[in-house]
Write an enzyme that holds these catalytic residues in place. Sequence first.
Site, PDB file in Angstrom:
ATOM      1  N   TYR A 111      27.785  43.208  38.856  1.00 21.34           N
ATOM      2  CA  TYR A 111      27.686  44.073  40.033  1.00 21.34           C
ATOM      3  C   TYR A 111      27.456  45.520  39.599  1.00 21.34           C
ATOM      4  CZ  TYR A 111      29.458  46.888  43.933  1.00 21.34           C
ATOM      5  OH  TYR A 111      29.625  47.835  44.916  1.00 21.34           O
ATOM      6  N   ASP A 150      35.761  38.118  37.234  1.00 16.58           N
ATOM      7  CA  ASP A 150      35.536  38.415  38.641  1.00 16.58           C
ATOM      8  C   ASP A 150      35.199  37.100  39.328  1.00 16.58           C
ATOM      9  OD1 ASP A 150      34.518  39.138  41.151  1.00 16.58           O
ATOM     10  OD2 ASP A 150      33.827  41.075  40.405  1.00 16.58           O
ATOM     11  N   LYS A 202      35.061  40.098  50.538  1.00 18.88           N
ATOM     12  CA  LYS A 202      34.026  39.077  50.600  1.00 18.88           C
ATOM     13  C   LYS A 202      34.574  37.761  51.170  1.00 18.88           C
ATOM     14  CE  LYS A 202      31.386  42.191  48.554  1.00 18.88           C
ATOM     15  NZ  LYS A 202      32.303  43.234  48.064  1.00 18.88           N
TER      16      LYS A 202
END
Length: 381
Positions: A101, A174, A199
């Site tokens: 990310y 993650d 999320k």
Amino acid sequence: MSSFETRAIHVAQDPDQQNGAVIPPIYLTSTHKQNAVGELANGYEYNRGGNPTRDKFQNALANLESAKFGYSFASGLAAEDAIIRSVLKPGDHAILASDLYGGTYRLFKRIHEPIGIRFDVVDLNNFEELERSIKTNHTKLVWIETPSNPYLTIFNIKEISNIAHKYGAITVIDNTFATPYLQRPIELGADIVIHSTTKYIGGHSDLLGGAVLLNDEEIAEKIHFIQFAAGAVSSPFDSWLIHRSLKTLAIRVKAHCQNAEQIAHYLDSHPKVKQVFYPGLPSHPNHDLAKKQMSGFGGIVSVLFENEIQALTFCNNTKLFTLAESLGGVESLVNHPAKMTHASVRNTPLEVPGSLVRLSVGIEGVDDLIADLNQALNIVS
């Protein structure tokens, strides 16, 4: 309680003892009455240091991730920052996965590198390269997203963790894309799990949050102190919302996976699509590892077009797929990483091509979603 679904609904969710309310109340208070000076009521003093609503969510998520300790933050990046500050000091070295990310890279590059934290971006599926990149006595952390953002690369948690541990480093996974329903990294040897709870765990695009889960008591104490001292905690209402959403995580993720798999196959056969990235496709280079490491393939599908104009045309013409950042909500989203979520890694080793599009597949009717993709693809020339 053994099943994931049962624990998600019942852990840290005992009915209220005073009036029998099936759903525990939200403790919106910012402070707590002390029984006497220094004598706290059940350990609660001030909301930054502890809140009953936040504690319930932290305990529930830790249980689902096979962790002893859980800490909830105001955002995923606040949670990441707490890990970095707990594990690394100036002069230490970290290794980041080669697909990541953009905000994580930005956090390392622009916040922590200037104060002496060094890092390298490495293909973590090349174990020889990983070992060559480790700096003895300095590499303290290996940071992995799996599945990764935006290419859906699957990294081998067990093998990478074994290599990191051999050199005294810890692994951070993650787990945002997979959720604990599909993958539990701690059971595979990882040291710390992180989530953007905004999320899939939140799941409704109506809150912001992050979480850190782990078993190491020494590191846990450091993260807890940073949570308290820096104060980037989840609000009571956000904690209540996330915990509410956790109860339906299993059924939502099942629906996301079912829709995403059908859409991935549809796009993979479409003549205007150059390449589809989805670990559920047999053509995905990490398909076998995904089958071994996960119990499902997730709800994110990335699509490569011939050029950026095609990608932008597609993004600008979907109707059910809303053009927006983020992912993991019940509604479907379309995102252009190069100009949106990964703009901060332009001209870096993590740069994303303008021809790539990321789809967060929601839980709408899959026939409706495919019809929307089809009409947008018809406009692409």
